[in-house]
Design an enzyme around this catalytic site. Structure first.
Site, PDB file in Angstrom:
ATOM      1  N   GLU A  67      41.773  57.652   1.912  1.00 57.20           N
ATOM      2  CA  GLU A  67      43.501  57.825   1.628  1.00 57.20           C
ATOM      3  C   GLU A  67      43.388  57.176  -0.009  1.00 57.20           C
ATOM      4  O   GLU A  67      44.380  57.213  -0.493  1.00 57.20           O
ATOM      5  CB  GLU A  67      44.435  57.071   2.378  1.00 57.20           C
ATOM      6  N   LYS A  68      42.157  55.727  -0.246  1.00 57.69           N
ATOM      7  CA  LYS A  68      42.318  55.889  -1.713  1.00 57.69           C
ATOM      8  C   LYS A  68      42.844  56.162  -2.770  1.00 57.69           C
ATOM      9  O   LYS A  68      43.485  56.435  -3.383  1.00 57.69           O
ATOM     10  CB  LYS A  68      41.444  54.537  -1.850  1.00 57.69           C
TER      11      LYS A  68
ATOM     12  N   VAL B 229      39.735  50.425   3.070  1.00 58.14           N
ATOM     13  CA  VAL B 229      39.319  49.954   3.508  1.00 58.14           C
ATOM     14  C   VAL B 229      39.518  48.718   1.922  1.00 58.14           C
ATOM     15  O   VAL B 229      38.626  49.616   0.945  1.00 58.14           O
ATOM     16  CB  VAL B 229      37.812  50.164   3.957  1.00 58.14           C
TER      17      VAL B 229
ATOM     18  N   LEU C 289      27.093  54.685  -0.900  1.00 55.05           N
ATOM     19  CA  LEU C 289      27.862  54.392   0.116  1.00 55.05           C
ATOM     20  C   LEU C 289      28.126  52.745   0.221  1.00 55.05           C
ATOM     21  O   LEU C 289      27.693  52.034   0.533  1.00 55.05           O
ATOM     22  CB  LEU C 289      27.113  54.936   1.425  1.00 55.05           C
ATOM     23  N   HIS C 290      29.615  52.474   0.712  1.00 58.69           N
ATOM     24  CA  HIS C 290      29.946  51.346   1.357  1.00 58.69           C
ATOM     25  C   HIS C 290      30.897  50.916   2.581  1.00 58.69           C
ATOM     26  O   HIS C 290      30.939  52.076   3.409  1.00 58.69           O
ATOM     27  CB  HIS C 290      30.762  50.877   0.010  1.00 58.69           C
ATOM     28  N   ARG C 291      31.713  49.890   2.826  1.00 55.07           N
ATOM     29  CA  ARG C 291      31.769  49.859   4.401  1.00 55.07           C
ATOM     30  C   ARG C 291      32.816  50.977   4.118  1.00 55.07           C
ATOM     31  O   ARG C 291      33.595  51.098   5.175  1.00 55.07           O
ATOM     32  CB  ARG C 291      32.689  48.039   3.982  1.00 55.07           C
TER      33      ARG C 291
ATOM     34  N   HIS D 292      33.144  54.189   2.771  1.00 50.47           N
ATOM     35  CA  HIS D 292      32.357  55.561   3.453  1.00 50.47           C
ATOM     36  C   HIS D 292      31.446  55.425   5.113  1.00 50.47           C
ATOM     37  O   HIS D 292      32.445  56.049   6.055  1.00 50.47           O
ATOM     38  CB  HIS D 292      31.165  55.741   3.021  1.00 50.47           C
TER      39      HIS D 292
ATOM     40  N   LEU E 203      37.803  48.795  -1.768  1.00 51.76           N
ATOM     41  CA  LEU E 203      36.319  49.266  -1.607  1.00 51.76           C
ATOM     42  C   LEU E 203      35.949  50.413  -3.036  1.00 51.76           C
ATOM     43  O   LEU E 203      36.914  51.626  -2.394  1.00 51.76           O
ATOM     44  CB  LEU E 203      35.992  49.508  -0.155  1.00 51.76           C
TER      45      LEU E 203
END
Length: 311
Positions: A125-126, A153, A6-8, A10, A161
């Site tokens: 949406e990425k 993001v 997990l990153h920003r 998520h 990301l």
């Protein structure tokens, strides 16, 4: 739903879920690295698995529960004999590059939706094609859940990301910025042509003035000349899909010569509803989608564009 690491981005999904359900709602995060959606030679074995760190990220972002089942729990008895088929929408773009990927993705999404039974399910949406397919599956198969897309993001320099960004070394990361630069170049081309279109609507239709201004070889004068020349046919001045694609492709072509180089997989302007490429005279929303490889890392990105808003 996540595959962990997990990153920003998520964390933004989790915070968005918390805002939607309010303080009395329940936010659940799933973490499962799904073997069905990895093809031969892909990064299933090295995909980062950081459950302790993921639990901390989820808690800080406002999750109430984290569900991290094993493969044996998700697929008791081994790989399922019955799976969800992505159909024609899963046979283009990512579906061409990663055969069977979307069948595996939809199968695990369907199972996790049944196991967790949420009212809302949020996705980034990425992964635009993935989101479109999940929405279509939920609609076509009557799943009792609302699918919510959350905007991509990005890092300050524009890189979207992704859990796979950690594979990039410093030089590869610089090259990888070409993905977002290409998308932004297309967006900026549309914005610039919108200004010309507005100017064309009020400029006097004098061909001699256009030629005289163009002869000055100055950027502002050139823009004015362009506007004058187009004033007689403002509809023809609408920014086109071809223009947007050309702006993005120029950035990718330059990145091919970087060190390390960028190896584009696809660049396509598609209809958000079915991911078919849009025609040359398309009016309305479209998704400019891109995939490329830097070193051993494959990355994807996209941006939404609107054509013909002032027709």
């Amino acid at each position: 739903m996540t595959m962990g690491a997990l990153h920003r981005g998520h964390a933004g999904l989790i915070r968005a879920a918390r805002r939607l359900v309010g303080p009395t709602g329940r936010v659940l995060v799933t973490v499962f690295v799904n073997p069905l959606q990895f093809g031969a030679g892909e990064d299933f074995d090295r995909y980062p698995r950081t459950l302790d760190a993921d639990t901390a990220v989820a808690a800080r972002a406002g999750a109430d529960l984290l569900f991290a089942p094993t493969a044996a729990e998700v697929y008791p008895g081994g790989e399922p004999l019955v799976r969800i088929a992505a159909g024609p929408m899963g046979e283009v773009l990512e579906g061409v590059s990663r055969p069977g990927h979307f069948d595996g993705m939809l199968t695990v999404v369907a199972k996790l939706l049944h196991l967790t039974r949420p009212d809302l399910a949020l996705y980034g949406e990425k992964d635009a094609q993935q989101l479109a397919l999940i929405r279509r599956m939920v609609r076509d198969l009557n799943f009792p859940v609302e699918i919510v897309g959350v905007p991509t993001v990005r890092e300050e320099d524009g890189l979207a990301l992704s859990s796979r960004n950690r594979y990039l070394d410093a030089d590869e990361r610089v090259t990888a910025l070409a993905l977002s630069r290409a998308l932004f170049a297309a967006r900026d081309r549309l914005a610039a042509e919108a200004v010309l279109r507005a100017r064309a609507l009020v400029a006097p239709t004098d061909e001699r003035r256009a030629l005289a201004l163009a002869a000055l070889h100055e950027s502002r004068a050139s823009a004015d000349a362009h506007a004058v020349a187009l004033a007689g046919d403002p509809v023809g001045a609408l920014a086109s899909p071809a223009s947007a694609l050309a702006a993005a492709r120029a950035v990718l072509d330059e990145a091919r010569n970087a060190e390390p180089p960028l190896y584009p997989d696809y660049l396509a302007l598609v209809d958000p509803r079915d991911f078919r490429e849009v025609p040359a005279d398309h009016v309305g929303e479209a998704i400019l989608a891109i995939a490329a490889r830097v070193g051993s890392t494959r990355l994807i990105d996209n941006i939404r564009l609107t054509f013909g808003a002032h027709r």
